[in-house]
Design a protein around this motif. Structure first.
Motif, PDB file in Angstrom:
ATOM      1  N   VAL A 217       0.850  -1.189   0.000  1.00  0.00           N
ATOM      2  CA  VAL A 217       0.000   0.000   0.000  1.00  0.00           C
ATOM      3  C   VAL A 217       0.886   1.240   0.000  1.00  0.00           C
ATOM      4  O   VAL A 217       1.820   1.343   0.807  1.00  0.00           O
ATOM      5  N   MET A 228      -3.657  -6.954   4.257  1.00  0.00           N
ATOM      6  CA  MET A 228      -4.749  -5.994   4.088  1.00  0.00           C
ATOM      7  C   MET A 228      -6.070  -6.746   4.094  1.00  0.00           C
ATOM      8  O   MET A 228      -6.160  -7.865   3.575  1.00  0.00           O
ATOM      9  N   LEU A 235     -11.330  -0.581   4.438  1.00  0.00           N
ATOM     10  CA  LEU A 235     -10.115  -1.388   4.439  1.00  0.00           C
ATOM     11  C   LEU A 235      -9.463  -1.358   5.815  1.00  0.00           C
ATOM     12  O   LEU A 235      -9.459  -0.331   6.497  1.00  0.00           O
ATOM     13  N   SER A 236      -8.888  -2.503   6.199  1.00  0.00           N
ATOM     14  CA  SER A 236      -8.181  -2.599   7.468  1.00  0.00           C
ATOM     15  C   SER A 236      -6.970  -3.510   7.260  1.00  0.00           C
ATOM     16  O   SER A 236      -6.549  -3.760   6.144  1.00  0.00           O
ATOM     17  N   ILE A 240      -2.911  -1.167   5.958  1.00  0.00           N
ATOM     18  CA  ILE A 240      -3.796   0.002   5.959  1.00  0.00           C
ATOM     19  C   ILE A 240      -3.601   0.827   7.228  1.00  0.00           C
ATOM     20  O   ILE A 240      -3.559   2.065   7.189  1.00  0.00           O
ATOM     21  N   SER A 244      -2.464   4.744   7.202  1.00  0.00           N
ATOM     22  CA  SER A 244      -3.439   5.713   7.722  1.00  0.00           C
ATOM     23  C   SER A 244      -2.771   6.873   8.445  1.00  0.00           C
ATOM     24  O   SER A 244      -3.339   7.966   8.526  1.00  0.00           O
ATOM     25  N   VAL A 255      -2.782   0.590  -4.239  1.00  0.00           N
ATOM     26  CA  VAL A 255      -2.642  -0.745  -3.661  1.00  0.00           C
ATOM     27  C   VAL A 255      -2.201  -1.742  -4.727  1.00  0.00           C
ATOM     28  O   VAL A 255      -2.801  -1.830  -5.797  1.00  0.00           O
ATOM     29  N   SER A 330     -11.858   7.725   8.134  1.00  0.00           N
ATOM     30  CA  SER A 330     -11.348   6.618   8.953  1.00  0.00           C
ATOM     31  C   SER A 330     -12.401   6.254   9.987  1.00  0.00           C
ATOM     32  O   SER A 330     -13.400   6.957  10.148  1.00  0.00           O
TER      33      SER A 330
END
Length: 393
Positions: A217, A228, A235-236, A240, A244, A255, A330
């Motif tokens: 990423v 990911m 997305l987590s 990620i 962030s 990505v 977020s």
């Protein structure tokens, strides 16, 4: 609790307890207080309950802040090796996972118990479930008004963390104290947090919820290669969470869903061997089936490989290796592991964490504008900054 002490620490988390230990070892009378009913609550829940207590690779390059050089002194004077030695002295078994991350073999409570034992051995007194009503500068020290009494101290250490995970009792109290004493606070925002999509993007990606891949990423010049996860919000996953801390609203994230492979070559080779195959069939040998289907359906016509020219195979490869996505936001402080920003470090002495303009006032840990990567780096900052203040407070 006595009415006069050398050091009063607000916040019985990682940084606060480390500072208390070091100040107590120097023969200082130390009180540490917290509004929570138990010490080290973020330690307890970290690392899935096993506490990712440091990282073998912790170095200044792994930290963000308005002054990236500020953390150098503390991190070099109290290193990950120093904390590991403390853990080893207490007989706590640990193991290394990926990328230098160290975890307890057992429970995170072992780390909390270690710190509490060390504080007890250093003569530190701890009071929990107690709120601070007011703070005043009083001559050469400070007077802290608690619920039932007033305590004077020569050194006051603010270690009450940031805003992340409010259900654990996190507040912006440390920033309020900074403001009271005229200190600048760099804008705060959730960090190490899952990213979310708008309704339109969510609807398009709904079939992918629950799918995980190893991805690369990228945001600007910053890149992370870790797991990911597609979620029902966006997305987590580690990759990620890492990115962030660099992402801002309106920014695009790139990505690579299959790093280290060349999808164009894979598809072209498959076309030469068996042109009757569909794109999603070939992609499904390298990616989760639902993800392969989604990429095929959204990038090229539903045709056999033999009917697709190189140009269209390149479109598929781009969809895999250079997926451009613009998160809407977020999940916020509710799930953020840490708070980005905080007390501006230009106002602090990097060796002692003392406020330059307020003798005897210290800020340490997450409340300071120093934020580490995911993987034990923020705990190391807590240990290092707490240790540094403990040598001076």
């Amino acid at each position: 609790m006595r009415n006069n002490v050398d050091v009063l620490i607000i916040g019985a988390g990682a940084a606060g307890m480390m500072c208390a230990i070091e100040a107590g070892r120097r023969g200082r009378s130390v009180f540490i207080i917290d509004h929570a009913s138990a010490p080290g609550e973020k330690i307890r829940i970290s690392g899935g309950g096993r506490c990712n207590f440091t990282n073998l690779h912790a170095a200044p390059a792994n930290y963000l802040g308005s002054n990236p050089h500020f953390c150098i002194s503390a991190l070099r004077r109290y290193t990950q090796r120093d904390f590991i030695a403390l853990v080893d002295r207490h007989g706590i078994a640990w193991h290394e996972k990926t990328l230098g991350q160290l975890f307890c073999d057992g429970s995170a409570r072992q780390i909390i118990n270690m710190l509490v034992d060390e504080m007890r051995g250093a003569g530190v007194e701890m009071r929990l479930g107690i709120a601070v009503r007011a703070i005043h500068q009083d001559g050469e020290g400070y007077r802290v008004e608690l619920e039932s009494q007033s305590v004077r101290c020569r050194s006051l250490v603010i270690a009450c963390g940031g805003k992340s995970i409010p259900k654990m009792g996190a507040t912006g109290f440390g920033y309020e104290i900074a403001g009271q004493f005229g200190l600048k606070v760099t804008e705060t925002r959730p960090a190490l947090v899952p990213l979310t999509f708008n309704d339109q993007t969510l609807a398009a990606l709904k079939p992918l919820s629950g799918i995980g891949v190893d991805a690369t990423v990228t945001h600007g010049s910053t890149t992370f290669s870790e797991a990911m996860l597609f979620t029902h919000r966006g997305l987590s996953g580690p990759a990620i969470l890492q990115i962030s801390s660099y992402w801002r609203e309106g920014d695009v994230v790139s990505v690579d869903l299959l790093p280290g492979r060349d999808v164009f070559t894979i598809l072209k080779t498959a076309r030469g061997r068996n042109g009757k195959q569909a794109v999603q069939t070939v992609l499904g040998d390298h990616l989760p089936k639902r993800l392969a289907q989604h990429i095929a359906e959204t990038s090229v016509p539903d045709k056999a490989l033999a009917d697709l020219p190189d140009k269209q195979l390149m479109l598929v490869a781009s969809a895999v290796h250079r997926w451009q996505v613009k998160p809407a936001g977020s999940e916020g402080y509710r799930t953020a592991e840490v708070t980005l920003g905080g007390v501006n470090t230009d106002q602090l002495d990097q060796k002692t964490m003392e406020v330059r303009s307020r003798k005897g006032l210290y800020f340490i840990g997450e409340v300071v504008d120093v934020t580490g990567w995911l993987g034990g780096y923020n705990f190391q900052w807590a240990w290092s900054s707490g240790w540094a203040a403990g040598q001076a407070a």
